[in-house]
Design a protein around this motif. Structure first.
Motif, mmCIF file in Angstrom:
data_model
loop_
_atom_site.group_PDB
_atom_site.id
_atom_site.type_symbol
_atom_site.label_atom_id
_atom_site.label_comp_id
_atom_site.label_asym_id
_atom_site.label_seq_id
_atom_site.Cartn_x
_atom_site.Cartn_y
_atom_site.Cartn_z
ATOM 1 N N TYR A 67 -32.235 -30.691 6.039
ATOM 2 C CA TYR A 67 -32.122 -29.236 6.160
ATOM 3 C C TYR A 67 -31.407 -28.620 4.969
ATOM 4 N N ALA A 68 -30.556 -29.372 4.289
ATOM 5 C CA ALA A 68 -30.006 -28.871 3.028
ATOM 6 C C ALA A 68 -31.107 -28.783 1.980
ATOM 7 N N MET A 69 -31.974 -29.784 1.918
ATOM 8 C CA MET A 69 -33.116 -29.724 0.997
ATOM 9 C C MET A 69 -33.987 -28.513 1.298
ATOM 10 N N LEU A 70 -34.312 -28.320 2.575
ATOM 11 C CA LEU A 70 -35.118 -27.166 2.966
ATOM 12 C C LEU A 70 -34.419 -25.861 2.618
ATOM 13 N N GLN A 71 -33.109 -25.824 2.797
ATOM 14 C CA GLN A 71 -32.335 -24.629 2.473
ATOM 15 C C GLN A 71 -32.487 -24.261 0.996
ATOM 16 N N HIS A 72 -32.441 -25.240 0.116
ATOM 17 C CA HIS A 72 -32.627 -24.978 -1.319
ATOM 18 C C HIS A 72 -34.051 -24.483 -1.598
ATOM 19 N N LEU A 73 -35.043 -25.149 -1.024
ATOM 20 C CA LEU A 73 -36.428 -24.777 -1.284
ATOM 21 C C LEU A 73 -36.747 -23.371 -0.778
ATOM 22 N N ALA A 74 -36.122 -22.978 0.315
ATOM 23 C CA ALA A 74 -36.395 -21.675 0.938
ATOM 24 C C ALA A 74 -35.413 -20.600 0.495
ATOM 25 N N ASP A 75 -34.608 -20.885 -0.514
ATOM 26 C CA ASP A 75 -33.626 -19.916 -1.015
ATOM 27 C C ASP A 75 -32.716 -19.401 0.097
ATOM 28 N N GLY A 76 -32.335 -20.298 0.978
ATOM 29 C CA GLY A 76 -31.372 -19.949 2.012
ATOM 30 C C GLY A 76 -31.961 -19.433 3.302
ATOM 31 N N ARG A 77 -33.273 -19.279 3.380
ATOM 32 C CA ARG A 77 -33.892 -18.689 4.588
ATOM 33 C C ARG A 77 -34.071 -19.745 5.680
ATOM 34 N N VAL A 78 -32.989 -20.403 6.051
ATOM 35 C CA VAL A 78 -33.079 -21.525 6.984
ATOM 36 C C VAL A 78 -31.895 -21.498 7.941
ATOM 37 N N ASP A 79 -32.161 -21.656 9.225
ATOM 38 C CA ASP A 79 -31.137 -22.076 10.173
ATOM 39 C C ASP A 79 -31.801 -23.000 11.187
ATOM 40 N N LEU A 80 -31.053 -23.491 12.153
ATOM 41 C CA LEU A 80 -31.645 -24.434 13.093
ATOM 42 C C LEU A 80 -30.952 -24.354 14.443
ATOM 43 N N VAL A 81 -31.746 -24.667 15.469
ATOM 44 C CA VAL A 81 -31.259 -24.749 16.841
ATOM 45 C C VAL A 81 -31.178 -26.227 17.204
ATOM 46 N N LEU A 82 -29.990 -26.683 17.529
ATOM 47 C CA LEU A 82 -29.807 -28.066 17.932
ATOM 48 C C LEU A 82 -29.943 -28.192 19.442
ATOM 49 N N GLY A 83 -30.625 -29.231 19.894
ATOM 50 C CA GLY A 83 -30.785 -29.444 21.322
ATOM 51 C C GLY A 83 -31.040 -30.899 21.632
ATOM 52 N N ARG A 84 -31.040 -31.213 22.926
ATOM 53 C CA ARG A 84 -31.250 -32.588 23.377
ATOM 54 C C ARG A 84 -32.709 -32.885 23.671
ATOM 55 N N GLY A 85 -33.555 -31.846 23.733
ATOM 56 C CA GLY A 85 -34.951 -32.060 24.063
ATOM 57 C C GLY A 85 -35.146 -32.185 25.562
#
Length: 372
Positions: free
Chosen positions: A95-113
């Motif tokens: 997700y840090a890699m994705l954050q760089h590629l998307a110029d910061g347009r990234v967040d995430l929802v953590l869950g157990r499924g």
């Protein structure tokens, strides 16, 4: 306030035609839906993470990275990132890699499924779901905030002088929401860290989620992150719209009646009365969504589920046109009216960087480890 859509990526037969899309068709449809979301002025697209049929989004970062390259403004998120069965080190780096590629347009929802067999597939024990969620996030939190990490816990091999790479963009990790439909421990975890709490209130009556959100708000304040009203809350919901409610009900009913997630149970009318599902005109969607503030207080993010139950892509894109043109502009205006100035906006990377640079920090510091 942020508005968007989320998808679980189900591959479901269309009950009106008997046709089931291929996995490729479904994956391409999810991309088309994300692009449409930006086109119609929505703020967020979120994808689920599943590792079992009939779902296809097993690699959210791959999909979101592709969408990032084709969008400019859309926040890219997850409807669930499995904190229990994914390695926290891999989450930190992906997700840090994705954050760089998307110029910061990234967040995430953590869950157990919600699929029990996933745990042994990834070498985990479902009976340890809550402890895994607590310990794995404690490590993820540390990996994003310390350049060098030493770690020892119950569920993975120790780390010695480890650095996750790449480091978060601008030194600010992606914003984290903790998602739950039933567990007060997860609301407590979100409050402990000063993170967001996402209540995916799509199946159960509002009273159940009121209790979880009230707990989160109270504990958010207890841990010194702000007032209960300043806690960061996101909500889910489902809608199906046509110009008049009779057409919407008639068209959606066969999809509802045969959907794997809620078909063959309560009637459509019973379900819409008891849950946030709205099937009707755009005005009916507006009216019902506005009641969420009465139930849960001012909140930051509203996501809608619109592409489930076998609905064809053409129909979903039509729904997004209505949502973007007729529903969300009214909701933005109405939710803004009377919103107290101290209630924060929805999280963005730019806002988190500005807060850090102002000396306020992205959140008050907390010790590493499990919630108290």
């Amino acid at each position: 306030m942020q508005f968007g859509i989320f998808t679980v990526g189900d591959v479901t037969v269309d009950p009106t035609t008997g046709r089931t899309p291929t996995e490729r068709e479904r994956i391409k449809a999810m991309v088309a839906i994300a692009l449409k979301a930006e086109e119609v002025g929505l703020d967020v697209f979120a994808t689920g993470e599943h590792h079992n049929p009939p779902f296809v989004p097993s690699s959210p970062t791959t999909m979101l990275g592709y969408i990032a390259a084709r969008t400019e403004r859309l926040i890219l998120s997850t409807a669930t990132t499995l904190i229990t069965t994914n390695d926290p080190v891999k989450i930190a780096e992906d997700y840090a890699m994705l954050q760089h590629l998307a110029d910061g347009r990234v967040d995430l929802v953590l869950g157990r499924g919600n699929t029990g067999p996933v745990y042994p597939w990834f070498g985990k024990d479902i009976r340890q779901g809550i402890p895994l969620a607590i310990e794995n996030y404690a490590l993820l939190h540390e990996l994003w905030r310390k350049d060098v990490v030493d770690w020892e816990g119950r569920f993975r091999t120790p780390l010695q002088s480890f650095t996750a790479a790449p480091r978060p963009l601008d030194g600010v990790p992606p914003f984290v929401w903790h998602g739950s439909i039933r567990s007060p421990e997860i609301a407590e975890q979100a409050a402990y860290y000063g993170d967001g709490f996402f209540a995916n209130n799509i199946f159960w009556p509002k009273e159940h989620f009121q209790r979880l959100i009230e707990l989160y708000r109270e504990r958010f304040a207890h841990y010194g992150h702000g007032t209960p009203e300043q806690a960061i809350v996101g909500l889910g919901g489902q809608v199906f719209m046509r110009r008049n409610s009779q057409d919407a009900v008639r068209e959606f009913r066969p999809y509802f009646d045969n959907a794997p997630v809620y078909g063959h149970g309560p009637s459509l009318e019973e379900f819409t009365d008891q849950t946030p599902l709205t099937v009707g005109s755009p005005q009916e969607v507006i009216d019902k969504t506005l009641t969420f503030r009465d139930s849960f207080g001012d909140y930051q993010r509203q996501l809608f589920l619109m592409d489930h139950a076998g609905l064809p892509l053409k129909t979903v894109l039509e729904q997004l046109d209505i949502l973007g043109e007729e529903v969300v502009p009214v909701l933005r205006k109405e939710f803004a009216a009377g919103r107290p100035s101290e209630v924060p906006d929805g999280p963005t990377h730019a806002a988190l960087v500005a807060r850090r640079d102002s000396g306020d920090g992205t959140q008050p510091p907390v010790p590493a480890g499990s919630p108290a």
